[in-house]
Write a protein that holds these residues in place. Structure first.
Motif, PDB file in Angstrom:
ATOM      1  N   MET A 133      41.968  38.568  49.622  1.00  0.00           N
ATOM      2  CA  MET A 133      41.114  39.407  48.856  1.00  0.00           C
ATOM      3  C   MET A 133      41.337  39.406  47.696  1.00  0.00           C
ATOM      4  O   MET A 133      42.292  39.325  46.954  1.00  0.00           O
ATOM      5  N   SER A 148      45.243  46.369  42.416  1.00  0.00           N
ATOM      6  CA  SER A 148      45.108  45.392  41.189  1.00  0.00           C
ATOM      7  C   SER A 148      45.706  46.120  40.178  1.00  0.00           C
ATOM      8  O   SER A 148      45.835  47.436  39.858  1.00  0.00           O
ATOM      9  N   SER A 205      44.248  40.424  45.300  1.00  0.00           N
ATOM     10  CA  SER A 205      44.523  41.602  45.868  1.00  0.00           C
ATOM     11  C   SER A 205      45.202  41.802  47.356  1.00  0.00           C
ATOM     12  O   SER A 205      45.930  42.659  47.529  1.00  0.00           O
ATOM     13  N   ALA A 262      37.207  48.665  44.133  1.00  0.00           N
ATOM     14  CA  ALA A 262      38.374  47.714  44.180  1.00  0.00           C
ATOM     15  C   ALA A 262      39.787  48.588  44.573  1.00  0.00           C
ATOM     16  O   ALA A 262      39.930  49.503  44.398  1.00  0.00           O
ATOM     17  N   SER A 307      36.787  39.857  50.081  1.00  0.00           N
ATOM     18  CA  SER A 307      37.516  39.141  51.133  1.00  0.00           C
ATOM     19  C   SER A 307      36.923  37.878  51.659  1.00  0.00           C
ATOM     20  O   SER A 307      35.573  37.852  51.730  1.00  0.00           O
ATOM     21  N   SER A 352      40.057  40.859  43.600  1.00  0.00           N
ATOM     22  CA  SER A 352      39.397  41.849  42.807  1.00  0.00           C
ATOM     23  C   SER A 352      38.884  41.186  41.608  1.00  0.00           C
ATOM     24  O   SER A 352      39.467  40.359  40.875  1.00  0.00           O
ATOM     25  N   THR A 367      36.372  44.177  45.425  1.00  0.00           N
ATOM     26  CA  THR A 367      37.371  43.320  46.044  1.00  0.00           C
ATOM     27  C   THR A 367      36.398  42.618  47.195  1.00  0.00           C
ATOM     28  O   THR A 367      35.983  43.441  47.941  1.00  0.00           O
ATOM     29  N   THR A 402      32.583  42.751  50.980  1.00  0.00           N
ATOM     30  CA  THR A 402      32.888  43.284  49.474  1.00  0.00           C
ATOM     31  C   THR A 402      33.104  44.639  49.633  1.00  0.00           C
ATOM     32  O   THR A 402      32.354  45.692  50.257  1.00  0.00           O
TER      33      THR A 402
END
Length: 309
Positions: free
Chosen positions: A168, A200, A159, A197, A133, A170, A131, A193
């Motif tokens: 964010m 989701s 996400s 993750a 950002s 994923s 994930t 990162t």
């Protein structure tokens, strides 16, 4: 004046950054003693040996510190919240603080989930889920990026919606460099990162396992303090609602502005952000409130001030 207690999502917080607080703060010591009794090992020692930001010990330590800081804020700063919120992993601390689960059960649940998470993401099909950002990226252009990936047969999904232009996403790690370049192309800026993750629809198997194998061991109660759901802003006041909120956090995106909207509707004017946090207290939408950041450094500074007196 009406105050909400906000427990931030979990960002990297090393033992070097928070260890002193855990050693010297009496509220942290009390919560650590509870955690040690529950888990049968020294959480502080295990955390000090953690080489990864999201080990079981690190996740338990984050809950310990978040709740201990809220205890400290109530006792020392006279913070009197009327409700609380816990976006992402902050939900665990919010669950304990609200009374929906005992602190002991929250620690057990955190450890159970951390163990299953490690097992789940060790599987080959899931090992490359991350994930990412980033900020300063218009939502329309983000939608184009996601469409581009979809046209290539690649999966990606938002996400977290944190602030205008702050998201964010994923995706598979093999697409991360391409995605970062596209963010730069539109004038955006990549931040960090997360591995593994979070939040989701692709994590539905993880949610199903948790619902089947982990959560039946725990009985939620109606929260004493209502909890604002991080995915849609619903005000959760029942045990069933807390269980559904825990189920949703696996697969539903965080929508922080929905939380802010509900806080406003409930008459909240001040938020106390309790825990190690470099994100939620700095969001533009959060700054529409009076923000009290209660983190380990603040608690330690307060202690030094008392000693000097």
């Amino acid at each position: 004046m009406s105050t909400a207690m906000v427990f931030p999502g979990m960002g990297p917080a090393t033992f070097a950054e928070v260890g002193k607080f855990m050693v010297v703060n009496p509220f942290a010591q009390a919560r650590l003693a509870e955690a040690r009794e529950v888990l049968g090992y020294d959480v502080l020692a295990a955390f000090s040996r953690s080489e990864d930001a999201y080990t079981e010990a690190a996740q338990v330590a984050f809950v310990v510190n978040s709740v201990a800081l809220a205890d400290w804020a109530r006792q020392t700063l006279d913070v009197a919240p009327v409700l609380c919120a816990g976006p992402s992993n902050g939900l665990r601390a919010a669950t304990a603080f609200s009374g929906a689960l005992s602190f002991a059960d929250t620690v057990r649940l955190t450890a159970d989930l951390a163990r299953w998470e490690a097992e789940y993401f060790a599987q080959a099909d899931n090992a490359d889920l991350v994930t990412h950002s980033f900020v300063r990226t218009p939502q329309e252009q983000l939608a184009e990026m996601l469409d581009e990936l979809g046209e290539r047969g690649e999966w990606a999904e938002v996400s977290s919606y944190l602030d205008p232009g702050f998201f964010m996403v994923s995706l598979r790690e093999r697409n991360l460099d391409w995605f970062k370049q596209r963010i730069r192309d539109v004038g955006g800026y990549s931040m960090y990162t997360m591995r593994p993750a979070v939040h989701s629809a692709l994590l539905e198997p993880q949610r199903e396992h948790a619902a089947r194998e982990i959560y039946p061991k725990y009985s939620f109660a109606d929260p004493v303090l209502p909890v604002v759901a991080d995915h849609d802003g619903t005000l959760v006041t029942t045990a069933a609602g807390m269980y559904e909120l825990h189920m949703a956090t696996f697969v539903r995106a965080v929508r922080w502005e929905a939380v802010v909207r509900t806080l406003r509707e409930q008459g909240v004017t001040d938020v106390c952000v309790s825990g190690s946090d470099n994100l939620f207290r700095r969001l533009k939408s959060t700054k529409t409130f009076e923000v009290l950041a209660v983190d380990p450094d603040r608690a330690l500074r307060h202690r030094r001030t008392l000693v000097r007196r």
